[in-house]
Design a protein around this motif. Sequence first.
Motif, PDB file in Angstrom:
ATOM      1  N   ARG A 160       0.834  -1.213   0.000  1.00  0.00           N
ATOM      2  CA  ARG A 160       0.000   0.000   0.000  1.00  0.00           C
ATOM      3  C   ARG A 160       0.864   1.257   0.000  1.00  0.00           C
ATOM      4  NH1 ARG A 160      -3.256  -3.273   3.412  1.00  0.00           N
ATOM      5  NH2 ARG A 160      -2.472  -2.281   5.315  1.00  0.00           N
ATOM      6  N   ILE A 161       1.967   1.221   0.716  1.00  0.00           N
ATOM      7  CA  ILE A 161       2.878   2.368   0.741  1.00  0.00           C
ATOM      8  C   ILE A 161       3.489   2.572  -0.644  1.00  0.00           C
ATOM      9  CG2 ILE A 161       5.099   3.194   1.639  1.00  0.00           C
ATOM     10  CD1 ILE A 161       4.305   1.702   4.289  1.00  0.00           C
ATOM     11  N   LEU A 162       3.987   1.495  -1.236  1.00  0.00           N
ATOM     12  CA  LEU A 162       4.626   1.610  -2.550  1.00  0.00           C
ATOM     13  C   LEU A 162       3.650   2.071  -3.620  1.00  0.00           C
ATOM     14  CD1 LEU A 162       6.851  -1.593  -2.436  1.00  0.00           C
ATOM     15  CD2 LEU A 162       7.571   0.784  -2.102  1.00  0.00           C
ATOM     16  N   VAL A 163       2.440   1.561  -3.591  1.00  0.00           N
ATOM     17  CA  VAL A 163       1.419   1.980  -4.568  1.00  0.00           C
ATOM     18  C   VAL A 163       1.143   3.473  -4.417  1.00  0.00           C
ATOM     19  CG1 VAL A 163      -1.034   1.762  -5.182  1.00  0.00           C
ATOM     20  CG2 VAL A 163       0.377  -0.292  -4.885  1.00  0.00           C
ATOM     21  N   ALA A 164       1.007   3.946  -3.187  1.00  0.00           N
ATOM     22  CA  ALA A 164       0.748   5.370  -2.959  1.00  0.00           C
ATOM     23  C   ALA A 164       1.912   6.225  -3.444  1.00  0.00           C
ATOM     24  CB  ALA A 164       0.480   5.620  -1.474  1.00  0.00           C
ATOM     25  N   VAL A 165       3.136   5.783  -3.187  1.00  0.00           N
ATOM     26  CA  VAL A 165       4.319   6.527  -3.636  1.00  0.00           C
ATOM     27  C   VAL A 165       4.368   6.559  -5.157  1.00  0.00           C
ATOM     28  CG1 VAL A 165       6.853   6.450  -3.751  1.00  0.00           C
ATOM     29  CG2 VAL A 165       5.690   6.158  -1.547  1.00  0.00           C
ATOM     30  N   GLU A 166       4.177   5.416  -5.785  1.00  0.00           N
ATOM     31  CA  GLU A 166       4.257   5.344  -7.253  1.00  0.00           C
ATOM     32  C   GLU A 166       3.143   6.150  -7.915  1.00  0.00           C
ATOM     33  OE1 GLU A 166       4.088   1.124  -7.519  1.00  0.00           O
ATOM     34  OE2 GLU A 166       6.250   0.886  -7.178  1.00  0.00           O
ATOM     35  N   ARG A 167       1.976   6.179  -7.299  1.00  0.00           N
ATOM     36  CA  ARG A 167       0.852   6.948  -7.854  1.00  0.00           C
ATOM     37  C   ARG A 167       1.156   8.441  -7.779  1.00  0.00           C
ATOM     38  NH1 ARG A 167      -3.561   4.951  -4.958  1.00  0.00           N
ATOM     39  NH2 ARG A 167      -3.563   3.246  -6.431  1.00  0.00           N
TER      40      ARG A 167
END
Length: 170
Positions: A65-72
Amino acid sequence: MVAEAGLDINLHNRGVAGFVADELLSCLDECVLALRPSRLIINIGTNDLNDPATTNDVLVARYDRILVAVERALPGIDVTMLAYYPVNPDVAVDEGIRQCLAARTNERLCSANGAVRALAARHGARFVDLNAPLLDDRGRLRAEYTMEGMHLNEAGYRAILPAFLDLLRG
């Protein structure tokens, strides 16, 4: 230590004592996204492993969830995920630390590192393990590199500094 090494970079350390992955997610805007970094070197989830109920699947879902938010928010960001550091329960004298290390074992950390390595691959991120200089002959954190069996002291950070500087340079 980075400044001592003569590396002239803009570096922000957002490590917060005791943070678990969901706490980072709750303040990700302030801690990471507002800085608009081009690179992120991240190590989150170690404290999640203090809870025996946190499986690798739970840990990876939180980290994801952290990585998805960062990449988004920051398309194209260069992400490096660091392996969790080893521990050494034999040097822990504080009962609270001993309880943490009953759950956060080196075997569990090794397994979690495998799961995080696979997560990094799914996200096209690098996974870097800096632990080799930290290990004693039994695969534990060297006693001289820790304050209480769990956290690195200055000597421990200096032991991994050359590899970390290489990571920052390239």
